[in-house]
Each structure stands twice: as C-alpha cells, then as structure tokens.
Design an enzyme around this catalytic site. Sequence first.
Site, PDB file in Angstrom:
ATOM      1  N   ASN A  19       0.873  -1.180   0.000  1.00 36.87           N
ATOM      2  CA  ASN A  19       0.000   0.000   0.000  1.00 36.87           C
ATOM      3  C   ASN A  19       0.904   1.222   0.000  1.00 36.87           C
ATOM      4  OD1 ASN A  19      -1.875   1.979   0.396  1.00 36.87           O
ATOM      5  ND2 ASN A  19      -2.442   1.358   2.482  1.00 36.87           N
ATOM      6  N   GLU A  78      -7.443   4.882   7.127  1.00 29.09           N
ATOM      7  CA  GLU A  78      -7.226   6.308   6.825  1.00 29.09           C
ATOM      8  C   GLU A  78      -8.415   6.881   6.059  1.00 29.09           C
ATOM      9  OE1 GLU A  78      -3.354   5.687   5.083  1.00 29.09           O
ATOM     10  OE2 GLU A  78      -2.617   5.140   7.073  1.00 29.09           O
ATOM     11  N   GLY A 122       1.736   2.486  10.727  1.00 29.18           N
ATOM     12  CA  GLY A 122       2.680   3.589  10.581  1.00 29.18           C
ATOM     13  C   GLY A 122       3.323   4.028  11.885  1.00 29.18           C
ATOM     14  N   HIS A 124      -9.805   1.331   4.015  1.00 38.14           N
ATOM     15  CA  HIS A 124      -8.601   1.497   4.829  1.00 38.14           C
ATOM     16  C   HIS A 124      -8.918   2.460   5.977  1.00 38.14           C
ATOM     17  CE1 HIS A 124      -4.621   2.714   6.095  1.00 38.14           C
ATOM     18  NE2 HIS A 124      -4.182   1.592   5.537  1.00 38.14           N
ATOM     19  N   LYS A 132       0.102   4.197  -0.485  1.00 34.74           N
ATOM     20  CA  LYS A 132      -0.588   5.387   0.031  1.00 34.74           C
ATOM     21  C   LYS A 132      -0.307   6.591  -0.883  1.00 34.74           C
ATOM     22  CE  LYS A 132      -0.500   3.362   4.591  1.00 34.74           C
ATOM     23  NZ  LYS A 132      -0.551   3.543   6.043  1.00 34.74           N
ATOM     24  N   SER A 148       2.699  -2.013  10.437  1.00 40.21           N
ATOM     25  CA  SER A 148       4.140  -2.082  10.697  1.00 40.21           C
ATOM     26  C   SER A 148       4.762  -3.447  10.380  1.00 40.21           C
ATOM     27  CB  SER A 148       4.454  -1.665  12.139  1.00 40.21           C
ATOM     28  OG  SER A 148       4.059  -0.312  12.353  1.00 40.21           O
ATOM     29  N   GLU A 200      -6.246  -4.640  10.280  1.00 42.98           N
ATOM     30  CA  GLU A 200      -5.183  -3.673  10.551  1.00 42.98           C
ATOM     31  C   GLU A 200      -5.520  -2.890  11.812  1.00 42.98           C
ATOM     32  OE1 GLU A 200      -2.920  -2.581   6.727  1.00 42.98           O
ATOM     33  OE2 GLU A 200      -4.681  -1.306   6.812  1.00 42.98           O
TER      34      GLU A 200
END
Length: 253
Positions: free
Chosen positions: A9, A99, A175, A97, A11, A215, A169
């Site tokens: 990903n 985010e 991150g 996701h 991003k 991570s 996730e």
Amino acid sequence: MRKQIAAANWKMNLTYQQAEKLIDDLLALPHQLNDNQQAIFAVPFPYLQMVANRLAGKQNVFVAAQNCSNKKSGAYTGETSLEILQSIGVNHVVIGHSERREYFNENNQLLAEKVDICLSNNATPIFCCGEPLSVREANEQDAFVAKQLQESLYHLSAEDIQKVVIAYEPIWAIGTGKTATSQQAQDIQAFIRKQIATQYNDAVANNISILYGGSVKASNAKEIFSQADVDGGLVGGASLIAEEFNTIINSLK
Ligand code: PGA
C-alpha cells in the site's frame, strides 16, 4: 484454497519517477510466487496504468487501486469508478482502509456499497477492518471488528464473501512502528474466521484470505505470516523499499 498475499500500500507517496524506479527495482529482485501466493500493489491512481504495464504477463502479481467510488458513473467530480479502473485493467481495490474511514468519513454502510460494486463487477475488494487504540485498551477489539464485518460484509452470499480479501489492521499499529505481536494477530484473525464460520460455514471461512497489516517489515514478516490464520500482509511503509518488500513477498507461506 485460500491465497497467501503480500499487498503493498504505497498510500500518497512517491513521484511518478520514484514509483517507476521502485517497481522496476522490485521486479528485478528474485522472488517466486507459486499459484497459492500473490503480490498486489496498491498504488496512487495516476500510476495504475504504468504499474499494470510493468506487471503485464507476470504470474500471480496484480495492481490495485487504493479506493473506488460507491457510484457506478456520472456527475461525481473527483471520484473514480470501478468501471474506469477496470477499463485500464485494474481488478483489485483496497476498500475501507482506516485512513479513509478516519479522514474521509467512510462508514460501514458506504463500504458495503463499495464492496458490492466490486463484486458485481468481478473485482476483488481488499476489505480493511481494525480497531483504534482506545478500543484495544478496553479489550473490546473483537466486538468492534465483528461489527465492521457484520455491517459491511454479512449481507453477501456465501459465494460472494469468499471473493473478498480481508485485511485486519489495528489502527494503533499502522505507521507507528508498533506491530501487534504475532499472537495478537493470530488471536483476532482466528476470531474473524470463526465469526465468518458461524455466519456462513467452515468451508467458506477457510477459503477467505485474512491479511495482517500494521508495521509489517522484512524483519517480522516471516514470524507474523507463520501464524495459522494470517495469510500474508498489507504493508505500508516497508512497501516503499524494494528490498524490504521483496523479502516480505519471500516470507509468504
Ligand atoms: P504500515 O501501514 O505498514 O506503514 O504500518 C499499513 C497500512 O496502512 O496498510
């Protein structure tokens, strides 16, 4: 038989030139994917065609969009429909996701619509779920994730839900450098599979790939992927480094 998947990903990272270099460097490194394994690259929209071209003719390797519209087509400025994606050969889409849930207010109902659009067009949704830190600290992650699955996936037929790839996730691990332990990943992913088995049946649950994300890196991928209910990973930061992501591909079961 469910697939083992290493999904990158990217991003909102990399210029076009950096993206070209990353995919070229990665493809030049030694990796072998058997028919039970896949590598998927979720890249920014303007790079989809370029990456698709680089991957053409390669086995078990796919390009993915990081999002798609819940609408079929029409006056939705700035949106990208599944039809548009498929017209350039993109048949995988990351859906929901954290985010997108957090910064773009995507909720379970909207994500159900996006999953439906994918499945009705024979595209593969990579459906993300996972809890924030406050929920983990209250030890309520199972109920939180169960609700996400319930509201976005359980309207699907037994046949259709098997076409979804699930990515668990935990938001506190994305991150942050703070990986869930492989046991934490296994515990909740076994829970997810059991929930699906209860909702559908064992055969359906055993056929669904459940990835872990948060991570994942070259140094921990093998340990995490070795867990029985972890079928690979969705990888952000470490997917931006060719050698790192190649090692992650080579860590698939
Ligand atoms: P990370 O991101 O690997 O950088 O933690 C994972 C993701 O957001 O998919």
